[in-house]
Design an enzyme around this catalytic site. Sequence first.
Site, PDB file in Angstrom:
ATOM      1  N   LYS A   1      28.772  -6.078  10.390  1.00  0.00           N
ATOM      2  CA  LYS A   1      28.660  -7.046   9.738  1.00  0.00           C
ATOM      3  C   LYS A   1      29.470  -6.954   8.711  1.00  0.00           C
ATOM      4  O   LYS A   1      28.979  -6.369   7.749  1.00  0.00           O
ATOM      5  CB  LYS A   1      27.309  -6.708   9.807  1.00  0.00           C
ATOM      6  CG  LYS A   1      26.223  -6.501   8.564  1.00  0.00           C
ATOM      7  CD  LYS A   1      26.198  -7.173   6.962  1.00  0.00           C
ATOM      8  CE  LYS A   1      25.666  -6.227   6.018  1.00  0.00           C
ATOM      9  NZ  LYS A   1      25.941  -6.790   4.669  1.00  0.00           N
TER      10      LYS A   1
ATOM     11  N   ASP B   1      18.794  -5.486   6.696  1.00  0.00           N
ATOM     12  CA  ASP B   1      19.523  -6.124   7.450  1.00  0.00           C
ATOM     13  C   ASP B   1      19.550  -5.780   9.349  1.00  0.00           C
ATOM     14  O   ASP B   1      20.283  -6.108  10.259  1.00  0.00           O
ATOM     15  CB  ASP B   1      21.195  -5.582   7.182  1.00  0.00           C
ATOM     16  CG  ASP B   1      21.710  -6.223   6.016  1.00  0.00           C
ATOM     17  OD1 ASP B   1      21.213  -7.291   5.938  1.00  0.00           O
ATOM     18  OD2 ASP B   1      22.385  -5.313   5.494  1.00  0.00           O
TER      19      ASP B   1
ATOM     20  N   PRO C   1      32.876   2.330   7.017  1.00  0.00           N
ATOM     21  CA  PRO C   1      32.336   3.202   5.916  1.00  0.00           C
ATOM     22  C   PRO C   1      30.635   3.038   5.432  1.00  0.00           C
ATOM     23  O   PRO C   1      30.430   2.093   5.746  1.00  0.00           O
ATOM     24  CB  PRO C   1      33.856   2.320   5.121  1.00  0.00           C
ATOM     25  CG  PRO C   1      34.829   1.933   5.848  1.00  0.00           C
ATOM     26  CD  PRO C   1      33.919   1.090   6.553  1.00  0.00           C
TER      27      PRO C   1
ATOM     28  N   ALA D   1      28.911   0.414   2.161  1.00  0.00           N
ATOM     29  CA  ALA D   1      29.608  -0.704   1.582  1.00  0.00           C
ATOM     30  C   ALA D   1      30.013  -2.151   1.735  1.00  0.00           C
ATOM     31  O   ALA D   1      30.287  -2.352   1.406  1.00  0.00           O
ATOM     32  CB  ALA D   1      31.329  -0.542   2.567  1.00  0.00           C
TER      33      ALA D   1
ATOM     34  N   LEU E   1      29.186  -3.275   4.290  1.00  0.00           N
ATOM     35  CA  LEU E   1      29.227  -4.137   6.377  1.00  0.00           C
ATOM     36  C   LEU E   1      28.387  -3.342   6.888  1.00  0.00           C
ATOM     37  O   LEU E   1      28.341  -3.513   7.997  1.00  0.00           O
ATOM     38  CB  LEU E   1      30.540  -3.187   6.358  1.00  0.00           C
ATOM     39  CG  LEU E   1      31.539  -3.067   5.807  1.00  0.00           C
ATOM     40  CD1 LEU E   1      32.832  -2.292   6.016  1.00  0.00           C
ATOM     41  CD2 LEU E   1      31.958  -4.850   5.671  1.00  0.00           C
TER      42      LEU E   1
ATOM     43  N   SER F   1      22.602  -0.059   8.962  1.00  0.00           N
ATOM     44  CA  SER F   1      21.515  -0.792   9.421  1.00  0.00           C
ATOM     45  C   SER F   1      22.002  -0.969  11.193  1.00  0.00           C
ATOM     46  O   SER F   1      20.994  -1.575  12.261  1.00  0.00           O
ATOM     47  CB  SER F   1      21.728  -2.161   9.068  1.00  0.00           C
ATOM     48  OG  SER F   1      21.024  -1.926   7.814  1.00  0.00           O
TER      49      SER F   1
END
Length: 289
Positions: free
Chosen positions: A10, A135, A93, A96, A98, A102
């Site tokens: 994400k 998340d 990664p 990060a 991202l 999650s």
Amino acid sequence: MIAREAAYAKINLSLDVVGRRADGYHELVSVMQTVTLCDDLTFEKMKGEEILLSADLAQIAHADNLIVRAAKAYFAAARAQFGVKITLHKRIPMQAGLGGGSADAAATLRALNRLDGDRFSPEELCRIAVQIGADVPFCVMGGTRLCRGIGERMQETENRLSCSVVLVMADEGISTPEAFRALDEIYGDFSALTPAAQLRADRLTDALEKGALDGAAEEIYNRFEEVILPVRPHAAQMKQRLLAAGARVACMSGSGPALFALFEKEQEAKAIVSDLQKEGKTAYVCRFA
């Protein structure tokens, strides 16, 4: 019986902080978006009640991993358990900004639910997911969503932008708790930020629905950049490099250190990623998912 799940990374197309809660969490307003960079997970249903995790990164396969925690949360909610062998191929990664952990947890909930005969609806899975991480509910649903609260209150929206997404790992970021503490010192209870944050998110979702890249670029924003970029000059330099390479907008995702950039021309996106990879940096070209 085997189930396979893709766990999509994400990005935060916008991220603002609008309050502090008594439980230690912060209230957010964020437009979150899944992208096609993903981890791959395989789930094999077995006899017994054991949860076995193997991964191509040794540091992931431990008992406190979010995948294992998600499996335990699922079985607790289902009040039943079966054995499962989970295999993870990691691409996103770690740590990060991202949402890789999650996303893996969310994929675990979806896969176990499928192996269990779709016991829970997506909304019920989200209620389990919020126990695992802020998340995770978004990652259960994916797509483009305006998220409020700690991320659990979601409003689906449409993203009609046509562009390439570049993801690149800048050098070392700072921890999320450290970033929140820095913002706390500046803004206190954050009440002064709320009206502008809501308006910015509304303008962004409107631009996404219209497919207006220029309009979206004006509203893409991350409050964390205010406290992170001044102390992480390499990230600030990378942002400027992406813009110089033709990106319409570049921004940090979460509390970093990953940056994303939106390119109208795919060849420009591929060119900068090729250059960055030749320099030994972690960089990808992907699209919205």
